[in-house]
Enzyme design. Structure first.
Site, PDB file in Angstrom:
ATOM      1  N   THR A   1     -17.245 -35.640  12.174  1.00 18.09           N
ATOM      2  CA  THR A   1     -17.409 -34.250  12.594  1.00 18.09           C
ATOM      3  C   THR A   1     -18.814 -33.742  12.312  1.00 18.09           C
ATOM      4  OG1 THR A   1     -16.654 -31.988  12.103  1.00 18.09           O
ATOM      5  CG2 THR A   1     -16.468 -33.582  10.342  1.00 18.09           C
ATOM      6  N   ASP A   2     -19.228 -32.720  13.061  1.00 18.15           N
ATOM      7  CA  ASP A   2     -20.517 -32.086  12.783  1.00 18.15           C
ATOM      8  C   ASP A   2     -20.471 -31.249  11.511  1.00 18.15           C
ATOM      9  OD1 ASP A   2     -18.931 -30.007  13.729  1.00 18.15           O
ATOM     10  OD2 ASP A   2     -20.316 -29.365  15.293  1.00 18.15           O
ATOM     11  N   GLU A   3     -19.281 -30.978  10.974  1.00 18.59           N
ATOM     12  CA  GLU A   3     -19.169 -30.139   9.779  1.00 18.59           C
ATOM     13  C   GLU A   3     -19.780 -30.790   8.540  1.00 18.59           C
ATOM     14  OE1 GLU A   3     -15.585 -27.862   9.150  1.00 18.59           O
ATOM     15  OE2 GLU A   3     -14.921 -28.296  11.195  1.00 18.59           O
TER      16      GLU A   3
ATOM     17  N   TYR B   1     -12.652 -30.164   3.322  1.00 16.54           N
ATOM     18  CA  TYR B   1     -12.499 -31.040   4.485  1.00 16.54           C
ATOM     19  C   TYR B   1     -13.815 -31.702   4.851  1.00 16.54           C
ATOM     20  CZ  TYR B   1     -12.737 -32.228   9.423  1.00 16.54           C
ATOM     21  OH  TYR B   1     -12.981 -32.877  10.608  1.00 16.54           O
TER      22      TYR B   1
ATOM     23  N   LYS C   1     -14.906 -35.758   4.743  1.00 18.21           N
ATOM     24  CA  LYS C   1     -15.401 -36.506   5.897  1.00 18.21           C
ATOM     25  C   LYS C   1     -16.804 -37.040   5.638  1.00 18.21           C
ATOM     26  CE  LYS C   1     -13.837 -37.145   9.399  1.00 18.21           C
ATOM     27  NZ  LYS C   1     -13.032 -38.302   9.904  1.00 18.21           N
TER      28      LYS C   1
END
Length: 353
Positions: free
Chosen positions: A130-132, A156, A160
């Site tokens: 993810t870009d997060e 989260y 990741k």
């Protein structure tokens, strides 16, 4: 026939990917999914069992993963399986660390043993992230590229990020042909109703309040799930091991603008007693809420000739139409009926073909 082991293939992005790759009659998929609350067996239950082998199980179950690799001899692994909802990670970070970090490590270990055990020159392990992991951007900051430093702000995102680092290390240390993708916010069919677009869409249909965090000006880059799946297929086919590819939709918008578009689309398709914008309810912001994400996807465009084919307005309209046509799918989630089939059959649980 090409065989893929897909983890998390009953989830939102995973189920769309499985459906898309099975459009090619020369592909077979072994779909490993634990069927936690967000995994829905019904999202893939209509697929041909001769080419879609569903197995209910945990990526952290090394014996099971080793058996599946030995039995089915996949040409690649596409790793979607993850706990993915930020709000839930704030309430229970342990589950995210267990699945996203320890589960990924177990899967990498099993993949490494399998890869080392035979002639597997074309084997690839695609780790979907993810870009997060990059944190948040200021209003004038350049979009995230693959060299952007990691600065995760939620449990989260941190889990990741840790998984990404493990995947990279297993390539650099052991040579496992890993490729990492970091995508922006996905939307489209089969998305679990806790995420922004399906939550707002379904609440608006049912005349319920539409909760919007803070002032609703958090900005996200939106990517239609079918485009994301096509990008992963390009990465699987031609991506370079050890490489990271950001995947974005070129559709940066404020959350409140997305909610307004959804309301207006529904008002046209299913007119209600009053404009659905009147249902918007601004609620207390999420702790540590990232203000802005934006993705620079030029690398995958230049190296692999991929670009998004669905613009946001068109993709959102297609998504609204799908949810209108598939009311039974999401109603069974909303009222809990889907859980009655979540455990599947005994054959599913032990991984029988």
């Amino acid at each position: 026939m090409t065989t893929l082991l897909v983890t998390g293939g009953a989830g939102f992005i995973g189920s769309n990917f499985v459906r898309q790759v099975l459009d090619d009659p020369s592909v077979r998929v072994v779909n490993l999914d634990l069927l936690t609350y967000a995994g829905n067996r019904e999202s893939v239950s209509d697929l041909d069992p001769a080419r879609h082998i569903f197995v209910q199980g945990d990526i952290g179950d090394r014996a099971l993963v080793q058996r599946l690799l030995s039995e089915h001899q996949p040409d690649g692994i596409v790793h979607f399986a993850a706990e993915s909802h930020v709000d839930r990670s704030i309430d229970d970070p342990t589950a995210f660390i267990r699945t996203n970090v320890l589960g990924t490590q177990a899967l990498l270990d099993c993949a490494l043993d399998y890869w080392r055990g035979g002639e597997r020159d074309g084997f690839r392990f695609v780790h979907v992230s993810t870009d997060e992991v990059y944190g948040t951007l200021g209003s004038d900051d350049a979009a995230f590229d693959e060299s952007h430093r990691y600065a995760p702000n939620s449990p989260y995102a941190a889990s990741k990020a840790a998984a990404d680092h493990l995947a990279r290390a297993w390539h650099r240390t052991y040579g496992l042909p890993v490729i990492i993708t970091n995508c922006s916010n996905n939307y489209g069919p089969y998305q679990f109703p806790e995420k922004l677009i399906p939550l707002i869409l379904i609440n608006a249909l049912e005349g319920e309040r539409l909760p919007v965090y803070g002032d609703g000006q958090q900005r996200r880059d939106w990517l239609f799930v079918g485009d994301h799946c096509a990008a992963i297929q390009r990465v699987m086919a031609d991506g370079r091991p050890g490489r990271v590819y950001n995947v974005g939709g070129n559709a940066e918008m404020a959350n409140l603008d997305v909610v307004h578009l959804l309301c207006d689309l529904l008002d046209k398709r299913v007119p209600g007693p009053k404009p659905r914008r009147e249902l918007i309810d601004f609620v207390q912001d999420r702790p540590g809420h990232d203000r802005r994400y934006a993705v620079n996807a030029s690398r995958i465009g230049e190296e692999l000739r991929w670009s998004p084919s669905v613009d946001f307005a068109g993709g959102l309209a297609r998504t609204v139409d799908w949810y209108l046509e598939q009311r039974d799918w999401w109603q069974r989630i909303r009222d809990g009926r889907y859980r009655s089939e979540r455990l599947g059959t005994a054959a599913d649980r032990v991984g029988a073909a």
